[in-house]
Design an enzyme around this catalytic site. Structure first.
Site, short mmCIF file in Angstrom:
data_model
loop_
_atom_site.label_atom_id
_atom_site.label_comp_id
_atom_site.label_asym_id
_atom_site.label_seq_id
_atom_site.Cartn_x
_atom_site.Cartn_y
_atom_site.Cartn_z
N CYS A 2 0.82 -1.20 0.00
CA CYS A 2 0.00 0.00 0.00
C CYS A 2 0.86 1.26 0.00
O CYS A 2 1.96 1.29 0.53
CB CYS A 2 -0.90 0.02 1.22
SG CYS A 2 -1.94 -1.43 1.40
N ARG A 27 4.25 0.24 -6.41
CA ARG A 27 4.13 -0.65 -5.25
C ARG A 27 3.08 -1.73 -5.48
O ARG A 27 3.03 -2.72 -4.75
CB ARG A 27 3.76 0.17 -4.01
CG ARG A 27 4.79 1.21 -3.64
CD ARG A 27 4.28 2.13 -2.53
NE ARG A 27 4.29 1.48 -1.24
CZ ARG A 27 5.33 1.51 -0.40
NH1 ARG A 27 6.43 2.14 -0.74
NH2 ARG A 27 5.26 0.92 0.76
N TRP A 75 -3.25 -2.42 -1.81
CA TRP A 75 -3.06 -3.79 -2.31
C TRP A 75 -3.83 -4.69 -1.36
O TRP A 75 -3.44 -4.86 -0.20
CB TRP A 75 -1.58 -4.14 -2.34
CG TRP A 75 -1.27 -5.42 -3.04
CD1 TRP A 75 -2.11 -6.44 -3.35
CD2 TRP A 75 0.01 -5.82 -3.54
NE1 TRP A 75 -1.44 -7.44 -3.99
CE2 TRP A 75 -0.14 -7.09 -4.13
CE3 TRP A 75 1.27 -5.23 -3.55
CZ2 TRP A 75 0.91 -7.78 -4.71
CZ3 TRP A 75 2.32 -5.91 -4.13
CH2 TRP A 75 2.15 -7.16 -4.70
N ASN A 99 -1.06 1.49 6.04
CA ASN A 99 -0.25 0.49 5.36
C ASN A 99 0.26 -0.47 6.42
O ASN A 99 0.82 -0.04 7.42
CB ASN A 99 0.92 1.15 4.62
CG ASN A 99 1.84 0.13 3.97
OD1 ASN A 99 1.45 -0.99 3.68
ND2 ASN A 99 3.08 0.53 3.72
N GLY A 100 0.07 -1.77 6.22
CA GLY A 100 0.55 -2.75 7.18
C GLY A 100 -0.57 -3.65 7.67
O GLY A 100 -1.56 -3.86 6.97
N GLU A 480 20.46 -20.46 2.46
CA GLU A 480 20.12 -19.08 2.13
C GLU A 480 21.18 -18.12 2.66
O GLU A 480 21.58 -17.17 1.97
CB GLU A 480 18.74 -18.73 2.69
CG GLU A 480 18.38 -17.25 2.70
CD GLU A 480 18.22 -16.63 1.34
OE1 GLU A 480 18.03 -15.40 1.28
OE2 GLU A 480 18.29 -17.35 0.31
N LYS A 484 23.48 -15.65 0.27
CA LYS A 484 23.50 -14.20 0.41
C LYS A 484 24.92 -13.69 0.60
O LYS A 484 25.31 -12.66 0.07
CB LYS A 484 22.62 -13.76 1.59
CG LYS A 484 21.14 -13.79 1.31
CD LYS A 484 20.76 -12.76 0.25
CE LYS A 484 19.33 -12.96 -0.21
NZ LYS A 484 19.14 -14.20 -1.02
N GLU A 487 26.67 -13.81 -2.72
CA GLU A 487 26.13 -12.85 -3.68
C GLU A 487 26.66 -11.45 -3.48
O GLU A 487 27.01 -10.77 -4.45
CB GLU A 487 24.60 -12.82 -3.57
CG GLU A 487 23.89 -14.00 -4.21
CD GLU A 487 22.38 -13.87 -4.08
OE1 GLU A 487 21.68 -14.19 -5.05
OE2 GLU A 487 21.89 -13.46 -3.00
N HIS A 503 31.35 -36.03 7.69
CA HIS A 503 31.52 -36.87 6.51
C HIS A 503 32.33 -36.18 5.41
O HIS A 503 32.20 -36.52 4.24
CB HIS A 503 30.15 -37.28 5.97
CG HIS A 503 29.38 -38.16 6.89
ND1 HIS A 503 29.74 -39.48 7.14
CD2 HIS A 503 28.28 -37.93 7.65
CE1 HIS A 503 28.90 -40.01 8.00
NE2 HIS A 503 28.00 -39.09 8.34
N LYS A 603 18.43 -9.07 -11.39
CA LYS A 603 17.30 -9.28 -10.48
C LYS A 603 16.42 -10.42 -10.95
O LYS A 603 16.04 -11.29 -10.18
CB LYS A 603 16.48 -7.99 -10.38
CG LYS A 603 15.31 -8.09 -9.40
CD LYS A 603 15.80 -8.34 -7.98
CE LYS A 603 14.67 -8.48 -7.00
NZ LYS A 603 15.14 -8.85 -5.66
#
Length: 608
Positions: A2, A27, A75, A99-100, A480, A484, A487, A503, A603
């Site tokens: 939003c 947005r 949204w 918003n939220g 993950e 990161k 990256e 192992h 992206k």
């Protein structure tokens, strides 16, 4: 997500707000509205479902006057994208935009309904308007009523408020969602981000978490969560056409890390019913009870989200799950079962490898369910069902908030599958859903750990190689974290299931190789602790993400410990994803790399 804009000035407010909403279209939204104070001090509103062109038509037919107003692009999360559910919401003598998510809205709504208040929307946001007006009715001044209202709210939010018969007054508040103050000449502005305020003001203050503000034509008074007056730096911003602002953060990635709570919360608001603590996904285009197997596929971070989803689906729904990276699955061409379901995950919905495997799986007769941030993408159009997340745009190349939004959708999907297959009862569904709904608040608390993460980053930044370890459902979060770090800091990192350390990978460990462990106390802690003791015995520098109970047990083993909020084991992967991403960001700062646009990366990977 939003978008919010507010203005108090000397010019007609509606054209200013409308153009700001145009700048917030990026947005994503499905309804919009504006409210102003007319010359006689009465609040007037215009709202429309759909795009801003629809609102523009309404405004031409029935203009709004006044120089104080608020606007919103919504949204839809809780409640359908209708004119009734569109913001601004009004109650009695007030109007607000939000918003939220308000996590405790059901309790507040019940309290207000008991006082005779009538709700007309399906949203959590309307509760804020009624609560605010309730305090005004009790005789409080706007400032007092606003402070009392935000003191009752739980969740992540940015709010702007106007009050009947108080022309020239605008009040805003933020907690876990961004809100900026723009300084003009004889006029003041509120906006979701710097882009909303361009070109209205080039002097901007960014409210800190818990701040709220009172704006008049003469300036702004900013308060902290305790109600004390505070000073926030006023920055001069040079705007470029089409710029999406960083809102006072150093990088888009830093901004997007801080948007985790809202991305999780707004995603959950779309797919859960907070009042009943039930999952509220769309109807599946297949008979869940007859699905013999689920195939999950994705690329990069989305693939790791899928790995967490496999754990949830297998443990809760007791259904076999196959998972493979899209670039391999599309050419491996394994046999697919009749009535099988393919679950594909992508932020953009345009990832070439994932789109390719979608088409091959569809040709093989599989029902296609896609978890997407861009629902009208190519993958969205070619899927049988889209489960949309509400992460908002990600500008930084490295995915952050989209990852936790994907996990939130997968968690809800797993609960829904388990319930439909009769593997969990209603009480279990409500307990699991409650743990999800608690996440936005817990996610906001993670940022208090920043100093501890920075201390850990100082160790990692000096290394050439780093090992990440996890057990069970925490293993994908280790993957993950390693991704990161690679990256954006260009440090070599690898992740392993902790039990695999002995192992082979243990031969790599010495004083120069930090070992980063994802080790919550409620998931296979004793097993992981044993592996970390093995690493320490070989000279490894153990760095751990855990909770308060785990931190006690790790004394003497871990060199640095980041103590995270206590959460149910079911949602641990979502919460722990945030600090491992923050660690990579802090290391990249120390290394001086290009955080938002790391070398060789794009992206959205739309080529094979």
């Amino acid at each position: 997500m939003c978008g919010i804009c507010g203005v108090v000035g000397h010019r007609p407010a509606t054209p200013i707000i409308f153009e700001a909403l145009r700048r917030l279209e990026y947005r994503g939204y499905d309804s919009a509205g504006i409210a102003t104070l007319s010359e006689n001090g009465v609040i007037d509103r215009r709202r429309a479902a759909g795009k801003l062109d629809n609102l523009e038509t309404v405004l031409k037919q029935s203009p709004l006057s006044g120089s104080t107003g608020i606007g919103h692009t919504r949204w839809a999360t809780h409640g359908a994208p209708t004119e009734t559910n569109a913001h601004p919401h009004a109650a009695g003598q007030v109007a607000i935009v939000h918003n939220g998510i308000i996590e405790n809205f059901a309790a507040l709504k019940a309290e207000l309904e008991a006082k005779g208040r009538r709700f007309v929307t399906e949203t959590d946001s309307e509760t804020v308007a009624h609560l605010l007006d309730n305090y005004i009715e009790q005789g409080m001044a706007p400032r007092e009523a606003a402070f009392a209202t935000i003191g009752r709210l739980e969740g992540a939010y940015a709010i702007a408020m106007i009050f009947q018969n108080h022309d020239g007054l605008l009040i805003g508040a933020r907690h876990g969602a961004p809100l900026a103050v723009g300084y003009g000449e004889g006029e003041m502005f509120l906006g979701s981000d710097s882009l909303a305020l361009a070109p209205l003001a080039n002097r901007i203050s960014y409210l800190e978490d818990g701040d709220w503000c009172e704006l008049t034509r003469e300036g702004a008074t900013i308060f902290n969560a305790k109600g004390d007056t505070v000073q926030r730096q006023i920055q001069t911003i040079a705007f470029m056409a089409g710029q999406v602002g960083k809102d006072g953060y150093r990088h888009y990635m830093e901004k997007e890390l801080h948007e985790h709570p809202v991305a999780i919360g707004q995603t959950l608001q779309r797919i859960t019913d907070p009042a009943s603590k039930r999952i509220a996904l769309p109807d599946m285009p297949f008979d869940i009870a007859k699905v013999p197997r689920i195939t999950i596929t994705a690329c990069g971070s989305a693939f790791y989200a899928g790995m967490v989803g496999r754990y949830w689906l297998e443990s809760l729904a007791r259904i076999p799950v196959e998972i493979d990276v899209a670039s391999e699955l599309r050419y491996r061409d394994p046999p697919q079962p009749d009535r099988g379901v393919a679950l594909l995950i992508s932020q953009s919905g345009e990832t070439a490898d994932t789109l390719g495997v979608l088409r091959s799986l569809k040709k093989a007769g599989q029902s296609i369910v896609s978890v997407l941030n861009v629902e009208h993408s190519t993958m969205g159009r070619e899927s049988d069902l889209v489960l949309g997340m509400v992460a908002g745009p990600e500008i930084s190349v490295a995915s952050t908030k989209a990852f936790t939004a994907q996990l939130s959708v997968l968690a809800a999907f797993s609960i829904d599958f388990a319930r439909a297959r009769g593997k969990i009862d209603q009480a279990k569904e409500e307990a699991l859903t409650s743990s999800l709904l608690d996440l936005p608040s817990r996610a906001a608390e993670v940022f208090a750990c920043t100093p501890a993460i920075q201390a850990m980053a100082a160790v990692v930044a000096e290394a050439r190689d780093v090992l990440y370890l996890g057990r069970g459902i925490c293993t994908p979060i280790a993957y993950e974290g390693a991704l990161k770090l690679k990256e954006i800091s260009y440090i070599h990192a690898e992740a392993y299931a902790a039990g695999e350390l002995k192992h082979g990978p243990i031969s790599l460990i010495d004083r120069t190789v930090p070992v980063v462990a994802i080790v919550p106390s409620n998931i296979l802690f004793e097993k992981t602790l044993s592996n970390l003791q093995e690493a320490k015995a070989r000279g490894g520098r153990v760095l751990a993400f855990t909770d308060a109970a785990g931190a006690e047990r790790l004394k003497g083993v871990a060199e640095h410990v980041v103590v995270l909020p206590d959460v149910d084991a079911f949602v641990v992967p979502i919460l722990y994803a945030i600090p491992v991403q923050m660690l990579a960001y802090e290391v990249a700062l120390l290394k001086g790399t290009d955080v938002d646009q790391p070398r060789n990366l794009a992206k959205s990977v739309t080529v094979e």
